[in-house]
Design a protein around this motif. Sequence first.
Motif, mmCIF file in Angstrom:
data_model
loop_
_atom_site.group_PDB
_atom_site.id
_atom_site.type_symbol
_atom_site.label_atom_id
_atom_site.label_comp_id
_atom_site.label_asym_id
_atom_site.label_seq_id
_atom_site.Cartn_x
_atom_site.Cartn_y
_atom_site.Cartn_z
ATOM 1 N N VAL A 9 0.873 -1.239 0.070
ATOM 2 C CA VAL A 9 0.283 -0.076 -0.016
ATOM 3 C C VAL A 9 1.094 1.215 0.024
ATOM 4 O O VAL A 9 1.707 1.529 0.786
ATOM 5 N N VAL A 10 0.522 2.034 -0.922
ATOM 6 C CA VAL A 10 1.350 3.390 -1.133
ATOM 7 C C VAL A 10 0.303 4.637 -0.622
ATOM 8 O O VAL A 10 -0.797 4.755 -1.068
ATOM 9 N N ASP A 11 0.826 5.319 0.520
ATOM 10 C CA ASP A 11 0.021 6.456 0.850
ATOM 11 C C ASP A 11 0.388 7.664 0.378
ATOM 12 O O ASP A 11 1.485 8.115 1.040
ATOM 13 N N VAL A 12 -0.169 8.417 -0.627
ATOM 14 C CA VAL A 12 0.194 9.583 -0.987
ATOM 15 C C VAL A 12 -0.773 10.770 -0.731
ATOM 16 O O VAL A 12 -0.848 11.824 -1.508
ATOM 17 N N SER A 13 -1.631 10.510 0.018
ATOM 18 C CA SER A 13 -3.058 11.179 0.303
ATOM 19 C C SER A 13 -2.613 12.407 1.066
ATOM 20 O O SER A 13 -1.358 12.470 1.753
ATOM 21 N N ASN A 14 -3.414 13.499 1.085
ATOM 22 C CA ASN A 14 -3.388 14.634 1.648
ATOM 23 C C ASN A 14 -4.597 15.279 2.490
ATOM 24 O O ASN A 14 -5.584 14.846 1.820
ATOM 25 N N ALA B 21 4.816 5.388 2.562
ATOM 26 C CA ALA B 21 4.218 6.748 2.700
ATOM 27 C C ALA B 21 5.329 7.781 2.103
ATOM 28 O O ALA B 21 6.302 7.640 2.562
ATOM 29 N N LEU B 22 4.673 8.645 1.708
ATOM 30 C CA LEU B 22 5.304 9.884 1.167
ATOM 31 C C LEU B 22 5.147 11.095 2.228
ATOM 32 O O LEU B 22 4.191 11.354 2.876
ATOM 33 N N SER B 23 6.159 11.632 2.741
ATOM 34 C CA SER B 23 6.254 12.781 3.664
ATOM 35 C C SER B 23 7.294 13.807 3.355
ATOM 36 O O SER B 23 7.523 13.742 2.057
ATOM 37 N N VAL B 24 7.923 14.485 4.263
ATOM 38 C CA VAL B 24 8.509 15.953 3.727
ATOM 39 C C VAL B 24 9.938 15.989 4.081
ATOM 40 O O VAL B 24 10.146 15.365 5.638
ATOM 41 N N GLY C 207 3.827 -1.947 13.573
ATOM 42 C CA GLY C 207 4.528 -3.527 13.281
ATOM 43 C C GLY C 207 4.355 -3.725 11.748
ATOM 44 O O GLY C 207 5.004 -4.766 11.454
ATOM 45 N N THR C 208 3.844 -2.963 10.943
ATOM 46 C CA THR C 208 3.938 -3.526 9.501
ATOM 47 C C THR C 208 5.171 -2.840 8.944
ATOM 48 O O THR C 208 5.648 -1.785 9.377
ATOM 49 N N PRO C 209 5.933 -3.711 8.191
ATOM 50 C CA PRO C 209 7.034 -3.265 7.593
ATOM 51 C C PRO C 209 6.883 -1.759 6.674
ATOM 52 O O PRO C 209 5.855 -1.818 5.947
ATOM 53 N N TYR C 210 7.736 -0.970 6.639
ATOM 54 C CA TYR C 210 7.508 0.220 6.005
ATOM 55 C C TYR C 210 8.604 0.917 5.566
ATOM 56 O O TYR C 210 9.679 0.463 5.780
ATOM 57 N N SER C 211 8.225 1.773 4.481
ATOM 58 C CA SER C 211 9.351 2.814 3.747
ATOM 59 C C SER C 211 8.746 4.138 3.936
ATOM 60 O O SER C 211 7.555 4.287 3.227
ATOM 61 N N ILE C 212 9.372 4.979 4.393
ATOM 62 C CA ILE C 212 8.839 6.665 4.343
ATOM 63 C C ILE C 212 9.662 7.401 3.336
ATOM 64 O O ILE C 212 10.817 7.442 3.650
ATOM 65 N N VAL C 213 9.430 7.911 2.306
ATOM 66 C CA VAL C 213 10.014 8.572 1.465
ATOM 67 C C VAL C 213 9.633 10.194 1.858
ATOM 68 O O VAL C 213 8.558 10.600 1.816
#
Length: 248
Positions: free
Chosen positions: A54-59, A93-96, A122-128
């Motif tokens: 799941v990719v979250d780029v919502s705002n 997830a996209l962040s700043v 606890g979910t494996p993640y990557s924050i951009v």
Amino acid sequence: MKVVVIGGTGLIGSKVVALLGEHGHEAVAASPNTGVNTLTREGLAGALQGASVVVDVSNSPSFEDQAVIDFFRASTTNLLVAEAEAGVAHHVALSVVGTDRLQGSGYFRAKQVQEDLIKESGTPYSIVHATQFFEFGKGLADGMTVGDTVRVPAARIQPMASEDVAAAVARAAVGSAVDGVVEVGGPEVFQLDEFLRMALAAHNDPRSVVTDPSTTYWGAELQDSTLLPGPDAHVGKVAFADWLSRQR
């Protein structure tokens, strides 16, 4: 691989969906426009069935301090719960860039809430972490305008094209979870006033831009390098002048 892109009909999300599709992945654009709402959970469970990522780029639709915190807290919580129920293996997830250094701003406090929820899930993640987008230069100036003058802090900025942001998010989506932050920025560093002058000139906007050390950035005080990514950041390909020429 099935990848669900939350906010998949927006500026970044639509580009991420297209990139993933070009590389043979099943990319699903999920947003209220497509019947998926992370605040009400409407359509969420169905959209996530069979998803690997799941990719979250919502705002948030509102940038008012409490509203934006409420949005990211509720949306992220609902999304992470639904992902756990669906067996999703990777949350992106996209962040700043500089979020943790911009906590004087309600918006960035809300982004920090989002990031903390992800890290604790606890979910494996990557924050951009991305720098400011070229596309938002004029909007940034609008938020700092007093009368006919744009008053900006003394700081450097390394803005980037939305297509480079989308490419970074898509790379994260098809890669392994890093359980941490990946930084991305543009290929050039500008003084903030210089960047905004060029952005406004491209719109034939006559406002003047001046440096005012007392001015904040969306409520947060800036140091010279607050908005810059670190030395290990991935650098985008699109130069600002080339992007501007394409807009014309």
